[in-house]
Design a protein around this motif. Sequence first.
Motif, short mmCIF file in Angstrom:
data_model
loop_
_atom_site.label_atom_id
_atom_site.label_comp_id
_atom_site.label_asym_id
_atom_site.label_seq_id
_atom_site.Cartn_x
_atom_site.Cartn_y
_atom_site.Cartn_z
N MET A 119 0.85 -1.19 0.00
CA MET A 119 0.00 0.00 0.00
C MET A 119 0.88 1.24 0.00
O MET A 119 0.88 2.01 0.97
CB MET A 119 -0.92 -0.01 1.23
CG MET A 119 -1.73 -1.28 1.35
SD MET A 119 -2.76 -1.31 2.83
CE MET A 119 -3.94 -0.06 2.44
N PRO A 120 1.60 1.48 -1.07
CA PRO A 120 2.56 2.59 -1.07
C PRO A 120 1.89 3.95 -0.93
O PRO A 120 2.39 4.83 -0.23
CB PRO A 120 3.25 2.46 -2.41
CG PRO A 120 2.31 1.69 -3.26
CD PRO A 120 1.57 0.78 -2.36
N PHE A 121 0.73 4.11 -1.58
CA PHE A 121 0.07 5.42 -1.51
C PHE A 121 -0.38 5.70 -0.08
O PHE A 121 -0.16 6.78 0.46
CB PHE A 121 -1.13 5.46 -2.45
CG PHE A 121 -0.72 5.52 -3.89
CD1 PHE A 121 -0.20 6.69 -4.43
CD2 PHE A 121 -0.81 4.39 -4.70
CE1 PHE A 121 0.19 6.74 -5.75
CE2 PHE A 121 -0.41 4.43 -6.02
CZ PHE A 121 0.09 5.60 -6.55
N THR A 122 -1.03 4.70 0.51
CA THR A 122 -1.54 4.89 1.86
C THR A 122 -0.40 5.19 2.82
O THR A 122 -0.46 6.14 3.60
CB THR A 122 -2.29 3.62 2.30
OG1 THR A 122 -3.30 3.35 1.34
CG2 THR A 122 -2.90 3.81 3.66
N GLY B 258 3.03 -7.19 -4.79
CA GLY B 258 2.49 -6.14 -5.63
C GLY B 258 1.57 -5.22 -4.87
O GLY B 258 1.34 -5.39 -3.67
N ILE B 259 1.02 -4.28 -5.62
CA ILE B 259 0.22 -3.26 -4.96
C ILE B 259 -1.20 -3.76 -4.76
O ILE B 259 -1.85 -4.23 -5.69
CB ILE B 259 0.19 -1.98 -5.82
CG1 ILE B 259 1.61 -1.43 -5.95
CG2 ILE B 259 -0.73 -0.94 -5.22
CD1 ILE B 259 1.71 -0.22 -6.82
N ARG B 260 -1.65 -3.69 -3.52
CA ARG B 260 -3.05 -4.05 -3.23
C ARG B 260 -3.60 -2.99 -2.29
O ARG B 260 -3.62 -3.15 -1.09
CB ARG B 260 -3.15 -5.42 -2.58
CG ARG B 260 -2.83 -6.56 -3.53
CD ARG B 260 -3.36 -7.85 -2.97
NE ARG B 260 -2.82 -8.10 -1.64
CZ ARG B 260 -3.56 -8.13 -0.55
NH1 ARG B 260 -4.85 -7.92 -0.61
NH2 ARG B 260 -3.01 -8.38 0.61
N GLU B 261 -4.05 -1.90 -2.89
CA GLU B 261 -4.52 -0.79 -2.06
C GLU B 261 -6.00 -0.99 -1.68
O GLU B 261 -6.67 -1.89 -2.20
CB GLU B 261 -4.39 0.51 -2.86
CG GLU B 261 -2.98 1.11 -2.84
CD GLU B 261 -2.69 1.87 -1.55
OE1 GLU B 261 -3.54 1.90 -0.66
OE2 GLU B 261 -1.58 2.43 -1.45
N ALA B 262 -6.46 -0.13 -0.80
CA ALA B 262 -7.87 -0.09 -0.47
C ALA B 262 -8.64 0.47 -1.67
O ALA B 262 -8.02 0.92 -2.64
CB ALA B 262 -8.06 0.82 0.75
#
Lengths: 494, 121, 524
Positions: free
Chosen positions: C373-376, C480-484
């Motif tokens: 969750m890089p953005f979060t 990998g990316i797994r964001e909300a």
Amino acid sequence: MIAVHLPILQVVLPLIAAPLCVLFRARDLPWAIAAVATWTAFAISGLLLAQVYSVGVISYEIGDWAPPWGIEYRIDALNAFVLLVVSGVSAAVILFGRDSMLAEFGRSREYLFYTAYLLTFCGLLGVTITGDAFNLFVFLEISSLGTYVLIASGNNRRALLASYQYLILGTIGATFIVIGVGFLYAMTGTLNMVDLAGRVQAYGANTTIVVAFTFLVVGASLKLALFPLHLWLPAAYTYAPSMVSAFLAATATKVGLYVLVRFVFTIFGPEFSFVTLSLGLPLAILALVGMFVTSTVAIFQNDVKRMLAFSSVAQIGYMVLGISIHTMLGVAAGLMHLFNHALMKGALFCAVGCIVYRVGSSRLDAFAGAGRRMPWTMAAFCTGGISLIGLPLTAGFVGKWYLVLALIDRGWWPLAVLVVLSSMLAVIYIWRVVEVAYFRDPLPEAGPVEEAPLSLLLPTWALAFANIWFGIETSLNVNGAFAAAESILGGFGS
Amino acid sequence: MALTDAIAAHFNYWIVIILMMTGFYLVIAHPNKINKLIGLTIFQTSVFILYISFAYVRGATAPIIVEGWDDYVNPLPHVLILTAIVVGIATTAVGLALVVRIHRAFGTIDEDEIQPLLTDP
Amino acid sequence: MNAADLILVAVFAPLVGAFLILVAGDQRANLRDTLMVLASVATFVPVATILPEVSAGGLPRVDVVEVVPGLPIAFEVEPLGMLFALIASFLWIITSFYAIGYMRGHHEGNQTRFFACFAIAISAAIGVAFAANMFTLFFAYEVLTISTYPLVAHHQDSEAQRAGRTYLGILLTTSICLQLVAIIWTWFAAGTLDFTPGGILAGKVTGPELGVLLFLYMYGIGKAALMPIHSWLPAAMVAPTPVSALLHAVAVVKAGVFTVLKVIIYIFGTETLRTTGVSEWLIYVAGFTIVAASCIALTKDNLKARLAYSTVSQLSYIVIGAALATPWAIMGAAMHIAMHAFGKITLFFCAGAIMVATHKTEISQMHGLGRRMPFTMGAFLLGALCVIGIPPFGGFWSKWHLVGGALDAGEMLVVAVLLISTLLNVAYLLPPVLYAFLLPPKPDDHDLEVGHHQHHGEAVALHSYGGEGHGHRDLEKRGGIREAPLFCVVPLCLTALGTIALFFYVEPLFGLLYGIIEAGTVTK
């Protein structure tokens, strides 16, 4: 022309309507008669109030016998105000009564129920309107006899015991009043209140007068359920049918309070009552202790009607506390709370009546899930509850605000703080119901429940709305209470 | 001597007080609901006597205009008490009706026996 | 529309919104959520429209109804209230989107009640901001308390109910038993409750009584969470995260400290406080709260609990600024309302996003999360830095002014407290980010999490992939990316960027707040 006879019509119409209910017992007819009589009485009391405000005190001589020999009906700003409260709330409650009573009482002896209701109503109006001390006792007993019947018509067999207990205590209270009136008569030879006032106050602290005063105050306190003379009230309100609880809570104790105020201020005079006999202190103490004790007891009740009944005793404490200050502000605050409390308890008991109508019980468990299944009912309950707590923009706030002002004005600021603190207790017991209604799922054994029918909801909401209305547009309750206080205090204490 | 005089001079009040306390005691102390009502009636009656004795004027006659009499007994308390008696009877009647209903509902009119029947919520 | 109408629109738009939300109900969820967004916009637009007038020194006013002679419900917009209303209504728009994503992603029940109460709470917060007198403020304050109770007790289980009782118990008890008494006292002493520049108590209440009155107010305003009446705030964290974010980092708690500022500036008067020195004790209490709450925050592993104690600590910054009562300190305190709002709401948004995406609530479970969750987590870093108060983040300005105010007043102790607190902020806010980016995921954590998702049937995290449910396990292995959901991620990125924007575009804020010093409301 008829306007001249409004004072007598106020009492006689319900009195005539009462036997009519027995004569015309066809389906719904007794209820219709009672409703028409109540609404007419409401209209009359409105007219009387307007008349008092525009032309001053109304004096009506029954059968043209001039007072003090004949009976006089005397309407000033005080009893016109109380008349309006009593008939106004009754007008809402009677509409609520039709379906509510059908569900709780059935149709078979409906006509007798409404006869008793009308007699009670007539008695309460009579007590309030009359200017004759003995006549007051007679009306008090008429209303009491009707009340016993109304309470006994509850479903639970305990209603009979409650009614019996009230009969014993109520009769003792009324007899005390007769004794007091008797002593006054023995001293002065008159029963007319205005006449009495002049003569009694001339005597000063004469032993007989003091004894009469004591009997009258205790008798009236029993009727208005002043702590600790309130023992009859919780059971009576709990086991009476919902409509009766709403009706009595909003009217009977209020009239009791009126009787106390009338005797203490008009007949004995504030100078004698509060300066010579210093009634203020004992009343204030009883009121305060009552407020805290009964509010605390209310918190631990598992039946919502019983909880509201104890709350009523506590709220009576606020009114009596206001009276005990015996300044213009204090008495006005007490009377304002009389008006407001009639509205809030009317709304609360009606809302509980809606729950009883649908769920069949007023126990706290019966409220589980009501917030979702009966949203309008619970919204009305919350409105009444918020007014009871005294949040701004509700009627309850206005009364408490003036009460606190009056206490500080009198220099009793610790009491003012206590009054504010006591509101917390109301928060707790109202909150218990709200929490169960909105945040607990209904019991599994309770079947599907829907919103109460409009015939119950509309009157309930009329009362709930009145709580908001009179919290914002306060001219009637505030100015009315001040006018009433002025009429009985005269120049005293200002 | 003075005491007995004082009692004798106000004997009507003593009667009233004794009756009143008798009635009051019955109401408070007796568990039987009919006895309570009897007590209540005695209690009320004592007040009736109080009123009537107020009205009495020594050496006066009934309030009817008769030659040779100038003093009349005050009739108003009698009238008041007539009303009060009616009220009292009505109260007793309602009370007794309630007792009948209580007997039907509980099978007894004794307070001590009713109390254990009230254990249900 | 003139300013008076705009005030009414701003206060009543959320109420109308609440009603419409109730009417729409759970059956028409999309309509309902649209209505909520519309209501939030309809609240922000009028508030923003009033801004130029207030910045120019105007005081638009509207009297609604006079309940008792001399006691009207009335609104008047002054700079402080303008600031608070702007923040609350602007962040409501963002939170609306976030709440839609969160509540759906988290499969919460009773969403209609939730959104309706949320809207009522915002209306009450705007009412607090615009109140023209203490009576109106008290009313709105109580409405805010009551309307947020259903949000705290939202889950209806025993834990939520217990927390709800603590919440309501403390807030109502303090407000009725202390604040209301103080208000009545004020009314008797001053004969008015209007907020008046320079205060209304000067010369009316003196000596020790003034100290007692200040005590009643400060502890009567439970929402300011001074120790020891702060425990309602951590308790309130059982609520869904949007509530913690907007209400318990912005609207409710800021309503508390905003009231503190209003009372000190417009009821007591800063001059009175400085000359009498009655607020000395308040500086110590607030200083203690800052340090103690930070220390407690250090010990909390639950992310939301840590943030809650951080809020308790940060609120006392504002109280300390008010207690110092110098122009710089007041400026700093007022600005901190805005800066902390953006910083803390970002942090809570992140905590919620993590919960939605991974069902993790403890910091020790979040190792290695930065890669997923890089953005979060990036936003979390920005929010944390803003709260810590270093440039180029908005939080810098408020701390700068507070320190300046403390130096002005010669309170070296306050300077020391602020420095210690900053260090503690670093110590409790940065580790979660560092763990997330630098440490590898815990080995047992992976299995646990898969089991958890299977248990849930439909993995919430997959929403962002448009329901590629079958590929779930593969993705898990690949990393990998797994964001909300986007509805969650976009708002939190916006508020995070807002913390930086507040550093560079702070000029309008200065101008607005300088109005109260210029007008002589806060004397030098």
